[in-house]
Enzyme design. Sequence first.
Site, PDB file in Angstrom:
ATOM      1  N   ARG A 101       0.873  -1.182   0.000  1.00 46.37           N
ATOM      2  CA  ARG A 101       0.000   0.000   0.000  1.00 46.37           C
ATOM      3  C   ARG A 101       0.897   1.214   0.000  1.00 46.37           C
ATOM      4  O   ARG A 101       1.704   1.383   0.929  1.00 46.37           O
ATOM      5  CB  ARG A 101      -0.904   0.008   1.237  1.00 46.37           C
ATOM      6  CG  ARG A 101      -1.580   1.346   1.470  1.00 46.37           C
ATOM      7  CD  ARG A 101      -2.621   1.317   2.552  1.00 46.37           C
ATOM      8  NE  ARG A 101      -3.806   0.609   2.110  1.00 46.37           N
ATOM      9  CZ  ARG A 101      -5.023   0.751   2.658  1.00 46.37           C
ATOM     10  NH1 ARG A 101      -5.191   1.583   3.675  1.00 46.37           N
ATOM     11  NH2 ARG A 101      -6.055   0.068   2.209  1.00 46.37           N
ATOM     12  N   HIS A 128      -7.642   0.506  -6.127  1.00 48.58           N
ATOM     13  CA  HIS A 128      -7.811  -0.299  -4.919  1.00 48.58           C
ATOM     14  C   HIS A 128      -8.506  -1.607  -5.324  1.00 48.58           C
ATOM     15  O   HIS A 128      -9.666  -1.853  -4.982  1.00 48.58           O
ATOM     16  CB  HIS A 128      -8.632   0.493  -3.899  1.00 48.58           C
ATOM     17  CG  HIS A 128      -8.550  -0.028  -2.492  1.00 48.58           C
ATOM     18  ND1 HIS A 128      -7.758  -1.111  -2.128  1.00 48.58           N
ATOM     19  CD2 HIS A 128      -9.177   0.376  -1.346  1.00 48.58           C
ATOM     20  CE1 HIS A 128      -7.897  -1.332  -0.834  1.00 48.58           C
ATOM     21  NE2 HIS A 128      -8.747  -0.451  -0.342  1.00 48.58           N
ATOM     22  N   GLN A 131     -10.277  -4.013  -2.739  1.00 44.52           N
ATOM     23  CA  GLN A 131     -11.558  -3.496  -2.259  1.00 44.52           C
ATOM     24  C   GLN A 131     -12.670  -3.824  -3.249  1.00 44.52           C
ATOM     25  O   GLN A 131     -13.741  -4.323  -2.874  1.00 44.52           O
ATOM     26  CB  GLN A 131     -11.461  -1.963  -2.080  1.00 44.52           C
ATOM     27  CG  GLN A 131     -12.745  -1.319  -1.632  1.00 44.52           C
ATOM     28  CD  GLN A 131     -13.085  -1.680  -0.196  1.00 44.52           C
ATOM     29  OE1 GLN A 131     -12.259  -1.510   0.685  1.00 44.52           O
ATOM     30  NE2 GLN A 131     -14.285  -2.176   0.049  1.00 44.52           N
ATOM     31  N   ASP A 224     -17.373   7.105  -0.714  1.00 42.05           N
ATOM     32  CA  ASP A 224     -16.052   6.996  -0.078  1.00 42.05           C
ATOM     33  C   ASP A 224     -15.680   8.403   0.398  1.00 42.05           C
ATOM     34  O   ASP A 224     -16.323   9.396   0.012  1.00 42.05           O
ATOM     35  CB  ASP A 224     -15.028   6.448  -1.093  1.00 42.05           C
ATOM     36  CG  ASP A 224     -13.637   6.252  -0.488  1.00 42.05           C
ATOM     37  OD1 ASP A 224     -13.511   6.188   0.750  1.00 42.05           O
ATOM     38  OD2 ASP A 224     -12.658   6.180  -1.265  1.00 42.05           O
ATOM     39  N   CYS A 261     -16.617   1.865   1.543  1.00 38.14           N
ATOM     40  CA  CYS A 261     -15.454   0.986   1.709  1.00 38.14           C
ATOM     41  C   CYS A 261     -14.802   1.160   3.076  1.00 38.14           C
ATOM     42  O   CYS A 261     -14.049   0.290   3.502  1.00 38.14           O
ATOM     43  CB  CYS A 261     -14.442   1.254   0.591  1.00 38.14           C
ATOM     44  SG  CYS A 261     -13.837   2.940   0.580  1.00 38.14           S
ATOM     45  N   ARG A 289     -13.882  -8.456   2.856  1.00 32.80           N
ATOM     46  CA  ARG A 289     -12.481  -8.281   2.444  1.00 32.80           C
ATOM     47  C   ARG A 289     -11.688  -9.547   2.793  1.00 32.80           C
ATOM     48  O   ARG A 289     -10.860 -10.017   2.019  1.00 32.80           O
ATOM     49  CB  ARG A 289     -11.846  -7.076   3.167  1.00 32.80           C
ATOM     50  CG  ARG A 289     -12.466  -5.716   2.843  1.00 32.80           C
ATOM     51  CD  ARG A 289     -12.171  -5.294   1.421  1.00 32.80           C
ATOM     52  NE  ARG A 289     -10.749  -5.255   1.119  1.00 32.80           N
ATOM     53  CZ  ARG A 289      -9.914  -4.253   1.436  1.00 32.80           C
ATOM     54  NH1 ARG A 289     -10.370  -3.186   2.038  1.00 32.80           N
ATOM     55  NH2 ARG A 289      -8.640  -4.309   1.102  1.00 32.80           N
TER      56      ARG A 289
HETATM   57  N1   CP Z   1     -11.236  -0.032   2.890  1.00 32.08           N
HETATM   58  C1   CP Z   1      -9.937  -0.100   3.263  1.00 32.08           C
HETATM   59  O1   CP Z   1      -9.028  -0.371   2.450  1.00 32.08           O
HETATM   60  O2   CP Z   1      -9.734   0.130   4.582  1.00 32.08           O
HETATM   61  P1   CP Z   1      -8.333   0.358   5.306  1.00 32.08           P
HETATM   62  O3   CP Z   1      -7.780   1.662   4.810  1.00 32.08           O
HETATM   63  O4   CP Z   1      -8.671   0.362   6.754  1.00 32.08           O
HETATM   64  O5   CP Z   1      -7.413  -0.778   4.929  1.00 32.08           O
HETATM   65  N1  NVA Z   2     -10.033   6.657  -1.105  1.00 36.19           N
HETATM   66  C1  NVA Z   2      -9.583   6.275   0.209  1.00 36.19           C
HETATM   67  C2  NVA Z   2      -9.811   4.826   0.415  1.00 36.19           C
HETATM   68  C3  NVA Z   2      -9.417   4.297   1.764  1.00 36.19           C
HETATM   69  C4  NVA Z   2      -9.629   2.831   1.883  1.00 36.19           C
HETATM   70  C5  NVA Z   2      -8.114   6.647   0.374  1.00 36.19           C
HETATM   71  O1  NVA Z   2      -7.332   6.434  -0.562  1.00 36.19           O
HETATM   72  O2  NVA Z   2      -7.739   7.152   1.437  1.00 36.19           O
END
Ligand code: CP
Ligand code: NVA
Length: 306
Positions: A101, A128, A131, A224, A261, A289
């Site tokens: 990530r 993502h 997700q 989101d 999400c 997930r």
């Molecule tokens: N939805 C999601 O990816 O959550 P986190 O940022 O908590 O991993």
């Molecule tokens: N769009 C958000 C998703 C978090 C799971 C971000 O990138 O912070």
Amino acid sequence: MKRDFVDLWDLTPEEVNLIIGKTLKVKRREEELGKPLAGKSIALIFTKPSTRTRVSFEVGIYQLGGNAMFFQERELQVSRGEDVKDTARTLSRYVDGVIVRNHSHMWLKELAKYSSVPVINALTERSHPCQILSDLFTLYESFGDEMKNLKIAYVGDGNNVCNTLMVGAGMTGLKLFVATPEGYEPSSYYYKKALEFAMDTGGEVEITNDPLEAVKDADIVYTDVWVSMGEEGKNLEVFKPFQVNEELLSKAKNGVKVMHCLPAKKGQEITEDVFEKNADFIFTQAENRLHTQKTLLAFLFRGLQA
Ligand code: CP
Ligand code: NVA
């Protein structure tokens, strides 16, 4: 040959359907995945915070018999300028897979290019895929093949989640309407990919700046955060008409379901009362997930039989 999961299209639409179908059987305990990761170690390298992705991957890897090792990027030499391709070639000699990530999709692609083991995208600024793979499963679990006949509205920021949702809709034949403020539309690259897939699957993906157009008669409304990780300091004024609240939802179908999400910023993209009314579905979405990523791991590391 090793398989990466950097974007959703690293799977074929048939493979997406296979994973979704298998996940349902495993979640219902009609089938088991066994221990496809026995004796394998998977490194997780994260530069951004995570609750769901990190914990569900670590638990899932354990349940599949593997060993998860979590690193903040700042703990690795790459934070001091080591070449990504050298990091990739080194890690490939120790571990069986890498889950990342971070803030740079290009960095992740470079890591995948030089790794001889599977690399999984756990969120970048662009996409993502874990997700959305899981969200497609959530829709399938609730609606079966009827999911293709639903009107799905995504309302808010045209971010990583939105980009990937468009591709997922294209790949599985969903009808998706995206509404964002002007200037915050999703990536045209991901939109084009979504339309290419939709031509084969009968899906529809439309983008508008009018939240009412997207939400009118919708069966599902997905949102989101307005401020994704790394985008702090953004002006939120233009997002206000895109808040998922009772008034906006009154334009949707009776019984509309809301997806998020998570994490949610209540009072911004969603009101607390709408969130709480839909909490059961939203936390099922979060739970899924774990189920979907386990099937993904089994697919990438051992292969799946239909
Ligand atoms: N939805 C999601 O990816 O959550 P986190 O940022 O908590 O991993
Ligand atoms: N769009 C958000 C998703 C978090 C799971 C971000 O990138 O912070």
